[in-house]
Write an enzyme that holds these catalytic residues in place. Structure first.
Site, short mmCIF file in Angstrom:
data_model
loop_
_atom_site.label_atom_id
_atom_site.label_comp_id
_atom_site.label_asym_id
_atom_site.label_seq_id
_atom_site.Cartn_x
_atom_site.Cartn_y
_atom_site.Cartn_z
N SER A 1 0.89 -1.14 0.01
CA SER A 1 0.12 0.06 -0.08
C SER A 1 0.89 1.16 0.07
O SER A 1 0.30 2.36 -0.06
CB SER A 1 -1.03 0.06 1.23
OG SER A 1 -0.38 -0.15 2.38
N HIS B 1 -40.29 21.06 -13.89
CA HIS B 1 -40.24 20.45 -14.98
C HIS B 1 -39.74 20.87 -16.12
O HIS B 1 -39.92 20.64 -17.12
CB HIS B 1 -41.86 20.00 -15.30
CG HIS B 1 -42.62 19.60 -14.16
ND1 HIS B 1 -42.75 18.33 -14.01
CD2 HIS B 1 -43.34 20.27 -13.40
CE1 HIS B 1 -43.65 18.19 -12.66
NE2 HIS B 1 -44.00 19.40 -12.52
N SER C 1 -14.03 23.71 -29.06
CA SER C 1 -14.30 22.59 -29.57
C SER C 1 -13.13 22.28 -30.59
O SER C 1 -12.56 23.34 -30.99
CB SER C 1 -15.48 22.45 -30.50
OG SER C 1 -15.49 21.33 -31.44
N LYS D 1 -17.60 27.04 -30.98
CA LYS D 1 -17.96 26.39 -29.84
C LYS D 1 -17.18 27.04 -28.75
O LYS D 1 -16.12 27.39 -28.38
CB LYS D 1 -17.73 25.09 -29.67
CG LYS D 1 -18.80 24.10 -30.38
CD LYS D 1 -20.13 24.30 -30.39
CE LYS D 1 -20.68 23.66 -28.72
NZ LYS D 1 -20.36 22.26 -28.73
N GLU E 1 -19.38 20.86 -16.62
CA GLU E 1 -19.68 19.23 -17.04
C GLU E 1 -18.85 18.39 -16.44
O GLU E 1 -19.57 17.44 -15.67
CB GLU E 1 -19.53 19.28 -18.45
CG GLU E 1 -20.51 19.92 -19.29
CD GLU E 1 -20.39 19.66 -20.75
OE1 GLU E 1 -20.61 18.87 -21.54
OE2 GLU E 1 -19.39 20.71 -21.50
#
Ligand code: ARG
Length: 500
Positions: A61, A193, A320, A326, A333
């Site tokens: 460990s 909703h 992007s 973008k 996220e």
């Protein structure tokens, strides 16, 4: 007089480095020394040689628990000092052991310590090195087992992390309050909703998260009292025949209650097998992570072209690789995604403990990576979310346009009828007809004439259309917890004061 242990805390500041999550192992750790056949720390004469290499790889460990080295050293210094007090060590031996442990701490901090995989874990690595430097080190493990030692190290390590997280949660709440204060007069639709429902101040929406994080904060403090407990003196499982002064050790290490009394575990078997404190932390982190993921989702929605309520600064978004236009809310996220990992760690720990016989079982070694990961994940997510919020700007005109939809005040029109002594159920029905009428005529609710309203119900009086004044509508929401202007300003003020 306790030894000066502050130097081990000094390095704690390293953890504040922004990129600490990506911390690479110290250079000396990248290449483990080749396996040695026998280990210098003897686990009695029972084992003639060390384990084979694949067994060692499977059971070690040190690759992850070396992270607790400061706490392991501190625990050993406390134990040695106590052994000196009760006469198991001479005062001179206790002093020399302390000095040697401090020197080992300096070497580790400087990256000049060779961690040895064949020594399994952080406890044995440090003890072996100590014994090389100071022969009296061979007496340090008196009345102690790695079972109570590892429980102590984890508790002390987690305690420090919780202290940091506590501040980070406070900072996140401050960032939310600051964003609310900077946009005090901005109104947005509140949703149910994910459909536009009723108007709220933007700040009211943010303050909902401040409340959630407040509960996370309370849970963190509550869990702290069960983390900050000294298990040392429990030995392998059955305590010790020696007159160990457990309270001295606890006080030395600051394992104390609010009144400053040492807190020591009350059952040796429980103390070495208990990981409730780790499970509790992982739960607190999971729920905070779920709250963060909901905030992240709101931010993602709000920053989309469809909503366009907020703009996140360039440094907190990414582009992007294919679509030049973008600007993606990647931090939000990832924050949303991280919550899954926190919940996963919690499930791992619960599953690990389920059905384990008393007391210590080596399965428990699997607790550390899950706990470490939850600590790293929640702390980084809280910090990055706060930073992103501080670099987020509200697009007030877009919010105003969305909030000016008069349909958001349909409920207010029903409340108006209640004021005219109409039963709410009937008022609800009447307003439903009014909404249908407006739809049929292809115009917004507030453009219906008084005559048209009265065509549906005679209870509409000349002042009925005043209901659609947004500012007046919000001003009417005065009860505690409601999104009215006065109430929201009051809440912002009281939070700002409380968090200052
Ligand atoms: N590395 C071990 C752990 O993390 C320390 C305790 C080992 N105890 C033992 N009896 N093998 O749990």
């Amino acid at each position: 007089m306790p030894a000066d242990t502050s130097k081990f805390y000094k390095a704690k500041r390293l953890a504040k480095r922004p990129g600490f999550l990506l911390e690479t192992p110290a250079p000396c750790l990248k290449t483990f020394p080749r396996m040695k056949k026998t280990s210098p720390v003897s686990r009695s004469g029972r084992f003639s040689s060390g384990p084979g290499e694949d067994v060692a790889k499977f059971t070690e460990s040190i690759s992850f628990d070396r992270r607790m080295w400061r706490h392991d050293l501190l625990g050993s210094i406390a134990h040695a000092t106590m052994l000196g007090s009760i006469g198991v060590l001479t005062k001179a031996e206790a002093k020399r052991i302390t000095k040697a442990l401090e020197a080992i701490g300096d070497d580790i901090e400087a990256g000049q310590f060779d961690w040895d995989e064949s020594l399994e874990d952080v406890h044995m690595n440090i003890e072996a090195e100590l014994t090389k430097r100071e022969p009296a080190g061979a007496k340090l493990h008196t009345g102690r087992s790695r079972n109570d030692q590892v429980a102590l190290d984890m508790r002390m390590w987690l305690r420090d992390e919780m202290v940091e997280l506590e501040e980070e949660i406070r900072d996140l709440q401050q960032a939310l309050v600051a964003l609310g204060q900077a946009n005090e007069n901005v109104v947005i639709p509140g949703y149910t909703h994910l459909q536009r429902a009723q108007p709220v101040y933007f700040a009211h929406h943010l303050l909902a998260y401040v409340e959630m994080f407040e509960r996370d904060h309370e849970r963190l403090l509550d869990a702290f009292s069960r983390v900050n407990v000294c298990p040392l003196g429990s030995g392998a499982l059955a305590g010790s025949t020696l007159p160990l002064d457990r309270k001295e050790v606890a006080s030395f290490l600051g394992l104390e209650d609010r009144q400053g009394n040492p807190v020591i575990s009350q059952n040796s078997m429980d103390a070495v097998s208990d990981r409730d404190f780790a499970v509790e932390f992982c739960f607190v982190a999971s729920l905070a992570g779920v709250h963060l993921s909901r905030l992240a989702e709101d931010i993602i929605l709000w920053s989309s072209s469809e909503f366009d309520f907020i703009r996140i600064s360039d440094e907190y978004t990414t582009g992007s690789s294919l679509m030049p236009q973008k600007k993606n809310p990647d931090i939000a996220e990832i924050a949303r995604g991280k919550s899954g990992r926190l919940v996963g760690n919690l499930m791992s720990l619960l599953t690990l403990l389920k059905g384990l016989p008393m007391t210590y079982n080596r399965d428990l070694q699997e607790d550390k990576e899950r706990l470490f990961d939850s600590v790293d994940t929640i702390r980084a997510t809280v910090r990055l979310t706060a930073a992103m919020l501080r670099n987020t700007h509200v697009n007030a005109p877009a919010c105003e346009a969305a909030a000016s939809d008069p349909a958001l005040l349909a409920t207010d029109l029903a409340d108006y009828l209640v004021g005219q002594k109409v039963a709410f159920r009937e008022a609800h029905h009447v307003v439903g007809e009014v909404v249908a009428l407006a739809e049929n005529q292809g115009k917004p609710l507030n453009e219906l004439t008084l005559k048209e309203l009265q065509g549906v119900s005679k209870r509409f009086k000349t002042d009925a259309l005043e209901v659609f004044d947004l500012k007046t509508a919000l001003a009417k929401r005065v009860i505690t917890g409601s999104p009215g202007g006065k109430e929201v300003k009051k809440q912002l003020k009281s939070w700002a004061k409380r968090l200052a």
